[in-house]
Design a protein around this motif. Structure first.
Motif, mmCIF file in Angstrom:
data_model
loop_
_atom_site.group_PDB
_atom_site.id
_atom_site.type_symbol
_atom_site.label_atom_id
_atom_site.label_comp_id
_atom_site.label_asym_id
_atom_site.label_seq_id
_atom_site.Cartn_x
_atom_site.Cartn_y
_atom_site.Cartn_z
ATOM 1 N N LYS A 1 49.105 65.146 -4.401
ATOM 2 C CA LYS A 1 50.158 66.137 -4.405
ATOM 3 C C LYS A 1 50.827 66.321 -2.865
ATOM 4 N N PRO A 2 51.777 66.769 -2.635
ATOM 5 C CA PRO A 2 52.167 66.875 -1.060
ATOM 6 C C PRO A 2 51.242 67.510 -0.399
ATOM 7 N N PRO B 1 49.048 51.010 0.233
ATOM 8 C CA PRO B 1 48.489 52.306 1.034
ATOM 9 C C PRO B 1 49.226 53.353 0.442
ATOM 10 N N LEU B 2 48.481 54.462 0.432
ATOM 11 C CA LEU B 2 48.788 55.746 0.181
ATOM 12 C C LEU B 2 50.233 56.316 0.810
ATOM 13 N N PRO B 3 50.905 57.030 0.091
ATOM 14 C CA PRO B 3 52.125 57.793 0.939
ATOM 15 C C PRO B 3 51.646 58.632 1.925
ATOM 16 N N ASP C 1 47.785 59.858 -13.904
ATOM 17 C CA ASP C 1 48.409 58.599 -13.123
ATOM 18 C C ASP C 1 48.646 59.237 -11.611
ATOM 19 N N ALA C 2 49.400 58.299 -10.898
ATOM 20 C CA ALA C 2 49.205 58.666 -9.390
ATOM 21 C C ALA C 2 50.110 59.995 -9.352
ATOM 22 N N ALA D 1 44.902 63.879 -1.997
ATOM 23 C CA ALA D 1 44.533 64.206 -3.385
ATOM 24 C C ALA D 1 44.502 65.666 -3.987
ATOM 25 N N ASN D 2 44.592 65.601 -5.129
ATOM 26 C CA ASN D 2 45.169 66.673 -5.745
ATOM 27 C C ASN D 2 43.535 67.537 -6.248
#
Length: 540
Positions: A505-506, A271-273, A499-500, A278-279
């Motif tokens: 991005k926040p 799972p994504l944080p 990379d991740a 997405a940046n």
């Protein structure tokens, strides 16, 4: 002596002198006509259709060496011999050069003195007998298939005062034919670059950034580990990979992360944080960098390594040495790995590019674009790495890149299902699903049915054509990429090999700060609205 004799004597002398003067004048006029070739063509018989070989020679006085750059027709294509016969995109540039040579004229005569050649910059760069390292010009030679010289001349310095203001297009240069003393002032229109990049298609992938639909970042690193038998071997180490996808050219990117199970080696979704997204800025830079990925140098692969994914590939010592010297590794089971992991790019025409980044390259000029033939193969891995890490003055970091391509038909969307018009049931006892539907023999219904079938066939044919085009493109690209290691700029490497941490991005504030720009929420006006502290008049 009587007066008559004196008169006759004077007359005879005068006649002799007059005859001598006439002879002298005639001879000088003849010699002037013979040696005054101003305005004539240099190579009147030059036929551009016969030109199959162009060589340009420059001289570097700091190293006292002549640098040859050659483009020639070989095996039914233009190649650059100094760069391992790399294909040249030379048709337009050669045609312009040939046209310029065909119209090359001796505009003005400047000197017949060999002593002035250094000042004019027309000393032959290939003249081993010339004592001076300065004042050597650029020698241009064009030949035919037999090696016969069609045109040969040396271009020197620009002649001051011959241009038109700031525009130097009409300026003359000193020009001399090798082996001749006379130097001319000539308007040279040929573009005679000796830069490798000016003679090739520098866009490596030639991919439309808007067609990119999927990118996989496999950020493993090569490390020495102990095998089951206790041997020290290199192996790819990495437990995470990132995939980004989008449905449309300008659509948003979706990010997926996978982690490797250390026991089974299987990749599982992660799972994504929740506080990241997405940046888009970084991903825009990624697609732009892929669409404009430049070639700054090439190196030939050893024979047998055209397709590193070929199951019949034999891992010979020359192949292993060539790979390792540039940061690539081929395992015994034919798995190909690189120092910096893999980036796999999929487009909507089914073409899948796998970019494998190897070791760094610090060099300039020909050392960057061509390197030193076989130099890397003569060193072991550690020695070659140390050599590559030495940074010459002014050199920027570049990277070795190996490219392979494959075809994925699932990247080409299937044609949408065509909805065909419905009709009533054919039998009298059948209950029609739609009492308003036309009868099966209704002419309008039949026409609509036929139109729908034709549309369905067209869309299927279009899909089949895209499949065939994609397969052909992959075949052509494989032939183009197969023989070469490429050298690409370090700047593009940092934009592509993400990379991740770069892909994500926040998250920003929900709704981008309330979605109302700079307007305050209702009731937030200073002092509230008239008739109520926080609302409309008469409302709490």
């Amino acid at each position: 002596m009587n007066d008559l004799i004196k008169t006759l004597l004077f007359a005879a002398v005068a006649l002799v002198l007059t005859g001598a003067a006439l002879v002298s004048t005639r001879d000088r006029a003849y010699r002037d006509e013979r040696f005054n070739d101003q305005g004539q063509e240099f190579f009147a018989d030059f036929d551009p259709e016969q030109c199959t070989d162009l060589e340009v020679v420059n001289f570097d006085p700091s190293t006292a060496t002549a640098h040859r750059f050659q483009v020639m027709w070989k095996d039914k294509k233009w190649v650059i011999p100094s760069h391992y016969d790399y294909p040249a995109d030379a048709r337009d540039r050669l045609s312009k050069t040939a046209a310029a040579v065909m119209g090359l004229r001796k505009d003005t005569i400047r000197s017949d003195s060999a002593e002035e050649q250094q000042a004019m910059g027309v000393i032959d760069p290939l003249d081993a007998k010339a004592a001076s390292l300065e004042g050597r010009g650029q020698r241009v030679t064009l030949r035919d298939t037999s090696g016969k010289t069609l045109a040969d001349f040396i271009i020197g310095k620009e002649i001051k005062g011959t241009g038109h203001g700031a525009d130097s297009a009409g300026a003359q240069h000193f020009v001399r034919v090798p082996g001749q003393k006379r130097t001319y002032g000539v308007v040279v229109k040929a573009d005679l670059s000796t830069k490798f990049a000016d003679w090739i298609e520098t866009n490596l992938l030639k991919v439309d950034a808007g067609k990119i639909r999927k990118v996989l970042f496999d950020n493993y690193k090569m490390q020495e580990v102990r095998s089951s038998s206790g041997e020290s071997v290199l192996a790819p180490i990495g437990d995470q990979r990132v995939t980004i996808t989008r449905k449309e050219s300008f659509g948003p990117w979706n990010v997926a992360i996978e982690k490797r199970d250390p026991e089974t080696g299987k990749w599982n979704p992660s799972p994504l944080p929740t506080n990241q997204e997405a940046n888009e800025e970084k991903l825009r830079e990624l697609t732009e960098a892929l669409g404009d990925l430049k070639i700054v140098g090439v190196r030939p692969k050893p024979p047998g390594l055209t397709d590193p994914n070929d199951p019949k590939l034999q891992l010979t010592v020359p192949i292993a040495t060539s790979l390792m010297s540039r940061g690539f590794y081929l395992s015994r089971n034919h798995g190909l790995f690189s120092d910096q992991g893999d980036v796999v790019v999929s487009t909507d025409d089914g073409v899948v590019y796998t970019l494998r980044y190897g070791g760094p390259v610090f060099a300039t000029g020909d050392e960057l674009s061509a390197g030193t033939p076989d130099a890397d193969e003569k060193k072991d891995k550690d020695a070659s790495k140390k050599s590559a890490e030495k940074k010459p003055a002014g050199a920027q970091e570049n990277r070795y890149l190996m490219l392979t391509v494959s075809f994925d038909p699932t990247m080409i969307p299937e044609p949408a299902k065509v909805e065909k018009p419905l009709s009533r049931a054919g039998e009298v006892h059948d209950l029609p699903g739609d009492v308003f539907a036309p009868k099966p023999d209704d002419p309008n219904y039949l026409a609509e049915q036929k139109a729908a079938e034709e549309r369905e066939k067209r869309e299927k044919d279009e899909h089949d054509r895209k499949i065939a085009d994609g397969q052909k493109k992959v075949k052509d690209l494989a032939a183009r990429f197969g023989p070469w290691y490429y050298v690409t700029p370090g700047e593009s490497f940092t934009k592509i090999n993400l990379d991740a941490a770069n892909v994500l991005k926040p998250k920003g504030p929900p709704g981008g700060g309330g979605g109302g720009g700079n307007l305050p929420p209702m009731g937030g006006f200073p002092g509230g609205l008239p008739g109520g502290a926080a609302g409309f008049p008469g409302h709490p």
